[in-house]
Design a protein around this motif. Structure first.
Motif, PDB file in Angstrom:
ATOM      1  N   VAL A   1      -2.118  -4.081  -3.927  1.00 19.59           N
ATOM      2  CA  VAL A   1      -1.752  -5.330  -3.245  1.00 19.59           C
ATOM      3  C   VAL A   1      -1.955  -5.196  -1.738  1.00 19.59           C
ATOM      4  N   PHE A   2      -1.639  -4.031  -1.185  1.00 16.59           N
ATOM      5  CA  PHE A   2      -1.815  -3.818   0.247  1.00 16.59           C
ATOM      6  C   PHE A   2      -3.290  -3.862   0.630  1.00 16.59           C
TER       7      PHE A   2
ATOM      8  N   ALA B   1      -9.615  -3.029  -0.962  1.00 20.75           N
ATOM      9  CA  ALA B   1     -10.101  -3.747   0.221  1.00 20.75           C
ATOM     10  C   ALA B   1     -11.614  -3.917   0.203  1.00 20.75           C
ATOM     11  N   SER B   2     -12.319  -3.084  -0.566  1.00 25.32           N
ATOM     12  CA  SER B   2     -13.780  -3.157  -0.587  1.00 25.32           C
ATOM     13  C   SER B   2     -14.305  -4.179  -1.586  1.00 25.32           C
TER      14      SER B   2
ATOM     15  N   MET C   1       7.462  11.699  -8.705  1.00 28.26           N
ATOM     16  CA  MET C   1       6.774  10.645  -7.973  1.00 28.26           C
ATOM     17  C   MET C   1       6.672   9.372  -8.807  1.00 28.26           C
ATOM     18  N   ASN C   2       6.993   8.241  -8.193  1.00 29.08           N
ATOM     19  CA  ASN C   2       6.879   6.945  -8.864  1.00 29.08           C
ATOM     20  C   ASN C   2       5.454   6.431  -8.695  1.00 29.08           C
ATOM     21  N   ILE C   3       4.554   6.944  -9.535  1.00 29.56           N
ATOM     22  CA  ILE C   3       3.139   6.615  -9.410  1.00 29.56           C
ATOM     23  C   ILE C   3       2.886   5.133  -9.662  1.00 29.56           C
ATOM     24  N   LEU C   4       3.593   4.545 -10.627  1.00 26.80           N
ATOM     25  CA  LEU C   4       3.374   3.135 -10.937  1.00 26.80           C
ATOM     26  C   LEU C   4       3.626   2.251  -9.724  1.00 26.80           C
ATOM     27  N   GLY C   5       4.750   2.478  -9.053  1.00 29.25           N
ATOM     28  CA  GLY C   5       5.066   1.675  -7.876  1.00 29.25           C
ATOM     29  C   GLY C   5       4.066   1.866  -6.750  1.00 29.25           C
ATOM     30  N   LEU C   6       3.646   3.114  -6.537  1.00 24.90           N
ATOM     31  CA  LEU C   6       2.672   3.387  -5.483  1.00 24.90           C
ATOM     32  C   LEU C   6       1.320   2.756  -5.796  1.00 24.90           C
ATOM     33  N   VAL C   7       0.918   2.783  -7.063  1.00 29.96           N
ATOM     34  CA  VAL C   7      -0.361   2.183  -7.457  1.00 29.96           C
ATOM     35  C   VAL C   7      -0.351   0.683  -7.199  1.00 29.96           C
ATOM     36  N   LEU C   8       0.714   0.006  -7.648  1.00 31.75           N
ATOM     37  CA  LEU C   8       0.777  -1.444  -7.464  1.00 31.75           C
ATOM     38  C   LEU C   8       0.807  -1.812  -5.977  1.00 31.75           C
ATOM     39  N   PHE C   9       1.609  -1.087  -5.197  1.00 28.47           N
ATOM     40  CA  PHE C   9       1.680  -1.391  -3.764  1.00 28.47           C
ATOM     41  C   PHE C   9       0.338  -1.170  -3.088  1.00 28.47           C
ATOM     42  N   ALA C  10      -0.342  -0.063  -3.419  1.00 30.82           N
ATOM     43  CA  ALA C  10      -1.620   0.236  -2.777  1.00 30.82           C
ATOM     44  C   ALA C  10      -2.659  -0.845  -3.075  1.00 30.82           C
TER      45      ALA C  10
ATOM     46  N   MET D   1      -0.107  18.319  -4.206  1.00 29.54           N
ATOM     47  CA  MET D   1      -0.051  17.940  -2.801  1.00 29.54           C
ATOM     48  C   MET D   1      -1.071  16.855  -2.469  1.00 29.54           C
ATOM     49  N   LEU D   2      -2.213  16.875  -3.162  1.00 32.65           N
ATOM     50  CA  LEU D   2      -3.289  15.935  -2.875  1.00 32.65           C
ATOM     51  C   LEU D   2      -3.151  14.617  -3.626  1.00 32.65           C
ATOM     52  N   ILE D   3      -2.239  14.547  -4.606  1.00 30.11           N
ATOM     53  CA  ILE D   3      -2.160  13.347  -5.442  1.00 30.11           C
ATOM     54  C   ILE D   3      -1.755  12.132  -4.629  1.00 30.11           C
ATOM     55  N   LEU D   4      -0.699  12.252  -3.819  1.00 22.72           N
ATOM     56  CA  LEU D   4      -0.190  11.086  -3.081  1.00 22.72           C
ATOM     57  C   LEU D   4      -1.230  10.495  -2.126  1.00 22.72           C
ATOM     58  N   PRO D   5      -1.814  11.292  -1.205  1.00 22.46           N
ATOM     59  CA  PRO D   5      -2.829  10.684  -0.329  1.00 22.46           C
ATOM     60  C   PRO D   5      -4.050  10.195  -1.083  1.00 22.46           C
ATOM     61  N   LEU D   6      -4.414  10.888  -2.165  1.00 23.67           N
ATOM     62  CA  LEU D   6      -5.601  10.485  -2.914  1.00 23.67           C
ATOM     63  C   LEU D   6      -5.387   9.145  -3.609  1.00 23.67           C
ATOM     64  N   VAL D   7      -4.236   8.985  -4.268  1.00 29.50           N
ATOM     65  CA  VAL D   7      -3.960   7.743  -4.991  1.00 29.50           C
ATOM     66  C   VAL D   7      -3.834   6.571  -4.033  1.00 29.50           C
ATOM     67  N   VAL D   8      -3.005   6.726  -3.009  1.00 27.05           N
ATOM     68  CA  VAL D   8      -2.736   5.603  -2.098  1.00 27.05           C
ATOM     69  C   VAL D   8      -3.988   5.220  -1.317  1.00 27.05           C
ATOM     70  N   CYS D   9      -4.633   6.201  -0.696  1.00 29.74           N
ATOM     71  CA  CYS D   9      -5.787   5.884   0.157  1.00 29.74           C
ATOM     72  C   CYS D   9      -6.976   5.370  -0.657  1.00 29.74           C
ATOM     73  N   SER D  10      -7.207   5.967  -1.820  1.00 30.53           N
ATOM     74  CA  SER D  10      -8.348   5.513  -2.622  1.00 30.53           C
ATOM     75  C   SER D  10      -8.128   4.101  -3.145  1.00 30.53           C
ATOM     76  N   LEU D  11      -6.913   3.768  -3.540  1.00 27.95           N
ATOM     77  CA  LEU D  11      -6.650   2.430  -4.050  1.00 27.95           C
ATOM     78  C   LEU D  11      -6.654   1.382  -2.944  1.00 27.95           C
ATOM     79  N   VAL D  12      -6.121   1.729  -1.779  1.00 24.26           N
ATOM     80  CA  VAL D  12      -6.143   0.777  -0.663  1.00 24.26           C
ATOM     81  C   VAL D  12      -7.577   0.477  -0.251  1.00 24.26           C
ATOM     82  N   SER D  13      -8.375   1.531  -0.042  1.00 25.96           N
ATOM     83  CA  SER D  13      -9.767   1.321   0.366  1.00 25.96           C
ATOM     84  C   SER D  13     -10.579   0.674  -0.747  1.00 25.96           C
ATOM     85  N   GLY D  14     -10.290   1.040  -2.018  1.00 23.61           N
ATOM     86  CA  GLY D  14     -11.019   0.437  -3.123  1.00 23.61           C
ATOM     87  C   GLY D  14     -10.711  -1.033  -3.285  1.00 23.61           C
TER      88      GLY D  14
END
Length: 530
Positions: free
Chosen positions: A225-226, A98-99, A214-223, A83-96
């Motif tokens: 780039v976003f 962007a930083s 879950m398509n982790i590869l696609g979510l990682v790349l999008f996060a 349950m925690l994988i999706l928010p953890l991967v997307v949010c951590s990569l977006v914030s990372g």
């Protein structure tokens, strides 16, 4: 005076007071150690208790229904972690993403991918070498008979289609669907030829289907780039960056709560797996050399090669670093899932080993997706094992194909239990071997997959430690560069202006600004990586 001190020392009760004074600090240190490592101690105890409970219940010969009830607490743990994988991967990569500025991000990503590919190639080489040394398939011809079909394999998948699917999943057509569906190629038979005279032939035509997962590869790349896009927006993107950073911190709080349930879930996960085992002695006798070669490869790579690589880059004790990761290693061993171990790995790497959050939350989700050293080892051993089982002599070209294909296909291996079994089919197709013997791998996968997952997550963690060290080293070389850039941007900032800026700047920019304020706008220090 000296006589008085001697009398005090020899006075009744003096030795008792001294021993109490000595015991006091010892008790405090022991108490601090137990508080600091309580989750680790409970997690390891959960594994041991699960073994004892499973062995005790084997004699009861529980039905499948009762075994499913026994596994229920462990199933709840897996559901919590997933349950925690999706928010953890997307949010951590977006914030990372962007930083970090574009140059830092490119350098960091380049080093990470080079590390992942190099270690996976080394792991594949170890797997092939051990398979030829141990020769697990020689003398196991009795196993080469009718075997149950490998569930979920479907039609034999072409190697080219496997790699095309990897590229397709990098760019999901529907981002929402990517959270629970992944693209894969299936086949349909189409009639071709002259239908009027009865000459009909059938051709296998690929078609795309969506499967559960879950398509982790696609979510990682999008996060990633976003996050870069948000940074490019400047002040307009700061609100959204703060949102993802806060979301990520809240998710880490949830992780810390779930960690207290891990010992309970692991106990029942291990117990249910032991109860499910059929004739372990028969499996170990027939496939013992395959199991030995795979686990020996994991021990060599995880216990020698990866620590040596870490020491070569950092000149620090790798086992001190790994000692802070016992809890995620135990979770990996029990769950057999790299993705499910990600939350606890992220927490322990940051809190126990001091890896910067911007490094760990950027690298670890990528590593959990593309870095599969343990999987590469057992896939290579399995490919050579099946070749020996079928009396196929592999030539140099086929061996090279195994190395390259295992390294590349491990990127697309799902970070779930038995995820690497399907990936072996790609290697077998590439060298022209039958895939029907893969069912033998499933028979003992529950043994090999545990050490596989531990090595997978160990490679991710040590990679984060290496990147943290390299970023700190680069900080020393470029000390003061960003302070100069900030001084040019905010020339002679007033206190009110700085306060106003601080309200709208992201976490990283605020860190830079705090240093400039503390130094009066002229000190050559800064708190950024590059």
């Amino acid at each position: 005076m000296e006589r008085k001190e001697d009398e005090d020392a020899n006075a009744p009760g003096a030795s008792e007071r001294s021993s109490r004074a000595t015991r006091g600090p010892c008790r405090e240190r022991l108490g601090a150690f137990l508080r600091r490592n309580l989750v680790v101690i409970l997690t390891v105890s959960g594994v041991l208790l699960g073994v004892v409970l499973g062995m005790a219940l084997r004699s009861a010969r529980l039905s499948r229904t009762h075994v499913s009830y026994l596994a229920f607490p462990g199933e709840m743990l897996l559901r919590m972690l997933k349950m925690l994988i999706l928010p953890l991967v997307v949010c951590s990569l977006v914030s990372g993403a962007a930083s970090l500025d574009a140059r830092s991000l490119g350098r960091l990503g380049g080093i990470a991918l080079s590390y992942f590919l190099a270690t996976t190639l080394v792991a594949s080489t170890i797997g092939v070498a051990l398979a030829f040394a141990v020769r697990p398939g020689v003398g196991a011809g009795a196993l080469n008979g009718p075997a149950p079909a490998l569930e979920g394999m479907g039609a034999r998948k072409e190697t080219a289609d496997s790699f095309l699917d990897l590229a397709r999943n990098l760019f999901p057509a529907n981002l929402v669907a990517a959270a629970f569906r992944t693209y894969t190629t299936d086949y349909k038979m189409v009639a071709v030829g002259n239908l009027s005279n009865g000459t009909v032939t059938y051709q296998k035509v690929p078609k795309g289907v969506e499967t559960d997962g879950m398509n982790i590869l696609g979510l990682v790349l999008f996060a990633i780039v976003f996050g870069v896009a948000l940074r490019k927006l400047g002040t307009e993107g700061e609100e959204l960056i703060r949102f993802f950073s806060s979301f990520n911190e809240a998710t880490m709080v949830l992780v810390s709560w779930v960690m207290w349930y891990v010992p309970v879930g692991i106990t029942f996960l291990v117990a249910s797996k032991i109860v499910e085992m059929e004739d372990v002695l028969l499996l170990v006798t027939s496939l013992g050399k395959y199991i030995f070669a795979s686990i020996l490869g994991h021990v060599i790579h995880g216990g020698i090669i990866l620590p040596l690589i870490y020491f070569g880059f950092t000149r620090k004790n790798p086992f001190s670093f790994l000692s802070g990761l016992i809890a995620p290693f135990t979770t990996a061993f029990a769950t057999c899932s790299s993705s499910a171990t990600l939350p606890s790995m992220m927490k322990c790497v940051e809190e126990n080993n001091g890896v910067d959050k911007r490094i760990s939350r950027f690298i670890l989700p990528i590593g959990a997706t593309v870095n599969m050293d343990g999987a590469a080892i057992f896939q290579c051993v399995a490919a050579v094992f099946i070749a020996q089982l079928n009396d196929v002599q592999l030539n140099a070209g086929q061996i090279f194909t195994i190395l390259v294909t295992a390294t590349a296909s491990s990127v697309g291996a799902a970070g779930i239990p038995a995820g690497g079994i399907i990936t072996i089919a790609i290697i077998l197709e590439a060298i022209g071997l039958p895939t029907n013997d893969l069912s033998l791998m499933l028979a003992v996968d529950w043994i090999v997959d545990r050490t596989t997952t531990v090595v997978n997550v160990e490679g991710d963690a040590l990679g984060a430690g290496i990147l943290h060290h390299l970023s700190q080293k680069d900080l020393g070389k470029r000390q003061g560069v960003l302070v100069g850039e900030l001084t040019e941007v905010w020339a002679e900032p007033t206190a009110d202006a700085l306060a106003e800026k601080e309200e709208t700047l992201s976490l990283v920019t605020r860190e830079k600004l705090d240093v400039v304020t503390a130094a009066g706008g002229s000190d050559e220090k800064e708190d950024e990586f590059f």
